[in-house]
Scaffold this motif. Structure first.
Motif, PDB file in Angstrom:
ATOM      1  N   ASN A 158       0.794  -1.230   0.000  1.00 30.93           N
ATOM      2  CA  ASN A 158       0.000   0.000   0.000  1.00 30.93           C
ATOM      3  C   ASN A 158       0.821   1.271   0.000  1.00 30.93           C
ATOM      4  OD1 ASN A 158      -2.481  -1.467   0.207  1.00 30.93           O
ATOM      5  ND2 ASN A 158      -2.006  -1.805   2.358  1.00 30.93           N
ATOM      6  N   ILE A 159       2.016   1.217   0.581  1.00 30.93           N
ATOM      7  CA  ILE A 159       2.820   2.425   0.802  1.00 30.93           C
ATOM      8  C   ILE A 159       4.210   2.238   0.198  1.00 30.93           C
ATOM      9  CG2 ILE A 159       3.814   3.948   2.579  1.00 30.93           C
ATOM     10  CD1 ILE A 159       0.773   3.999   2.634  1.00 30.93           C
ATOM     11  N   LEU A 160       4.742   3.315  -0.353  1.00 29.24           N
ATOM     12  CA  LEU A 160       6.115   3.328  -0.836  1.00 29.24           C
ATOM     13  C   LEU A 160       6.917   4.261   0.064  1.00 29.24           C
ATOM     14  CD1 LEU A 160       8.122   2.404  -3.059  1.00 29.24           C
ATOM     15  CD2 LEU A 160       7.591   4.554  -4.221  1.00 29.24           C
ATOM     16  N   LEU A 161       7.913   3.708   0.756  1.00 29.16           N
ATOM     17  CA  LEU A 161       8.832   4.523   1.550  1.00 29.16           C
ATOM     18  C   LEU A 161      10.016   4.854   0.659  1.00 29.16           C
ATOM     19  CD1 LEU A 161       9.044   2.655   4.982  1.00 29.16           C
ATOM     20  CD2 LEU A 161       7.654   4.645   4.379  1.00 29.16           C
ATOM     21  N   VAL A 162      10.216   6.125   0.391  1.00 29.36           N
ATOM     22  CA  VAL A 162      11.343   6.566  -0.419  1.00 29.36           C
ATOM     23  C   VAL A 162      12.447   6.967   0.549  1.00 29.36           C
ATOM     24  CG1 VAL A 162      12.172   8.183  -2.178  1.00 29.36           C
ATOM     25  CG2 VAL A 162       9.807   7.357  -2.247  1.00 29.36           C
ATOM     26  N   THR A 163      13.561   6.263   0.469  1.00 32.65           N
ATOM     27  CA  THR A 163      14.675   6.528   1.370  1.00 32.65           C
ATOM     28  C   THR A 163      15.837   7.133   0.595  1.00 32.65           C
ATOM     29  OG1 THR A 163      15.676   4.349   1.093  1.00 32.65           O
ATOM     30  CG2 THR A 163      14.029   4.582   2.844  1.00 32.65           C
ATOM     31  N   GLU A 164      16.617   7.911   1.314  1.00 31.99           N
ATOM     32  CA  GLU A 164      17.821   8.494   0.722  1.00 31.99           C
ATOM     33  C   GLU A 164      18.909   8.489   1.781  1.00 31.99           C
ATOM     34  OE1 GLU A 164      19.245  12.346  -1.887  1.00 31.99           O
ATOM     35  OE2 GLU A 164      17.289  12.383  -0.914  1.00 31.99           O
TER      36      GLU A 164
END
Length: 156
Positions: free
Chosen positions: A93-99
């Motif tokens: 359901n969710i996309l965690l965008v990490t950097e």
């Protein structure tokens, strides 16, 4: 001062304290124990959390890579974090965008629950617990040590 400005000021001062913030999420049901474990990631490594965008499959990609997604003009790989840790999600359901260190990734997760602010003394290295290589540490989410909820902290 507005609530938003106060929150920004509090978060910017965390670096000088003995506290950090953890984004708490779930990946689905563990295939072995049938439980829904709690996972966490340091908020400073999370760029944003989005409702799952469209994903373009990539032929020949590793089995844990769902494909790529165009996020604000940047093409990023989307990793099925559930399959990496051995969970069965009901949905991504969710996309965690990490950097972190100029590396950007998207992690597909089932749900995001909350952000918690913790003292570092409530975090234990995973090396002592034999929790595996993906889990870097364990965090006690509740004040009382007995029966405290534990979050498995993953390294992005």
């Amino acid at each position: 001062m507005s609530d938003v400005l106060r929150e920004v000021e509090e978060r910017s001062k965390l670096a000088g304290t003995n506290k950090f913030e953890l984004l708490i999420f779930r990946l689905g049901e563990d295939q072995n124990s049938r439980t829904r474990e709690i996972f966490g990631i340091n908020v400073f490594k999370v760029r944003e959390a989005l409702i799952m965008p469209s994903i373009t499959p990539m032929p020949g990609s590793p089995k844990h890579v769902l494909g790529v997604s165009n996020i604000r003009g940047q093409i990023i790989p989307v990793i099925d974090l559930s399959s990496v840790v051995g969970c069965r999600p009901t949905a991504h359901n969710i996309l965690l965008v990490t950097e972190y260190e100029r590396s950007v990734h998207g992690f597909a997760v089932e749900e995001v629950e909350e952000i918690v602010r913790l003292e570092w003394d409530r975090v234990v290295s995973a090396e002592k617990s034999a929790a595996g290589t993906l889990v870097t540490s364990l965090a006690r989410l509740d004040e009382k040590e007995e029966n405290a909820r534990l979050a498995l902290i993953l390294d992005a």
